[in-house]
Design a protein around this motif. Sequence first.
Motif, PDB file in Angstrom:
ATOM      1  N   GLU A  76       0.843  -1.195   0.000  1.00 50.40           N
ATOM      2  CA  GLU A  76       0.000   0.000   0.000  1.00 50.40           C
ATOM      3  C   GLU A  76       0.879   1.245   0.000  1.00 50.40           C
ATOM      4  O   GLU A  76       1.998   1.241   0.518  1.00 50.40           O
ATOM      5  N   ALA A  77       0.368   2.302  -0.575  1.00 52.69           N
ATOM      6  CA  ALA A  77       1.160   3.510  -0.805  1.00 52.69           C
ATOM      7  C   ALA A  77       1.703   4.118   0.489  1.00 52.69           C
ATOM      8  O   ALA A  77       2.867   4.529   0.549  1.00 52.69           O
ATOM      9  N   ASP A  78       0.879   4.165   1.546  1.00 52.50           N
ATOM     10  CA  ASP A  78       1.341   4.811   2.777  1.00 52.50           C
ATOM     11  C   ASP A  78       2.420   3.993   3.486  1.00 52.50           C
ATOM     12  O   ASP A  78       3.287   4.548   4.164  1.00 52.50           O
ATOM     13  N   LEU A  79       2.398   2.659   3.335  1.00 56.98           N
ATOM     14  CA  LEU A  79       3.431   1.828   3.960  1.00 56.98           C
ATOM     15  C   LEU A  79       4.685   1.723   3.100  1.00 56.98           C
ATOM     16  O   LEU A  79       5.763   1.446   3.615  1.00 56.98           O
ATOM     17  N   ARG A  80       4.558   1.925   1.807  1.00 55.11           N
ATOM     18  CA  ARG A  80       5.739   1.888   0.939  1.00 55.11           C
ATOM     19  C   ARG A  80       6.707   3.016   1.283  1.00 55.11           C
ATOM     20  O   ARG A  80       7.916   2.842   1.232  1.00 55.11           O
ATOM     21  N   VAL A  81       6.153   4.173   1.632  1.00 55.88           N
ATOM     22  CA  VAL A  81       6.999   5.335   1.922  1.00 55.88           C
ATOM     23  C   VAL A  81       7.281   5.487   3.411  1.00 55.88           C
ATOM     24  O   VAL A  81       7.972   6.423   3.808  1.00 55.88           O
ATOM     25  N   ALA A  82       6.775   4.573   4.243  1.00 55.95           N
ATOM     26  CA  ALA A  82       6.969   4.675   5.689  1.00 55.95           C
ATOM     27  C   ALA A  82       8.439   4.443   6.043  1.00 55.95           C
ATOM     28  O   ALA A  82       9.152   3.692   5.375  1.00 55.95           O
ATOM     29  N   GLU A  83       8.862   5.097   7.101  1.00 60.13           N
ATOM     30  CA  GLU A  83      10.226   4.944   7.577  1.00 60.13           C
ATOM     31  C   GLU A  83      10.332   3.671   8.414  1.00 60.13           C
ATOM     32  O   GLU A  83       9.362   3.197   8.976  1.00 60.13           O
TER      33      GLU A  83
END
Length: 123
Positions: free
Chosen positions: A63-70
């Motif tokens: 998912e998009a929000d977890l792909r960019v998560a630190e």
Amino acid sequence: MAISVKGKGKQVARTRRHLRVRKRVTGTAARPRLVVTRSSRHMVAQLVDDTTGRTLASASTLEADLRVAEGDKVAKARRVGELVAERAKSAGVDAAVFDRGGNKYHGRVAAVADGAREGGLTL
């Protein structure tokens, strides 16, 4: 199931363990099965009602929000567990049975389970 378990290798051994787990673990509408799929890069968690064959809730590192998560992969796996628990609550599910998918209960697989418990899901 048409899965061949002949030969040697890690994938075959994991498939055999998964079939052994699936003989005992089934999900119902009241207590669906929390299926964890682990690849070298991503984690997917789904709540499956085996009586109807429906997926009730899911979360993934795709998912998009977890792909960019630190964070590292374990931290993202824990976040997947928290997300699937949150989505399960909104679907009216508060308990599940854990299906580790033939993987060891260690590292990212355990992190998904811990995150789901922290999110309020009873495993």
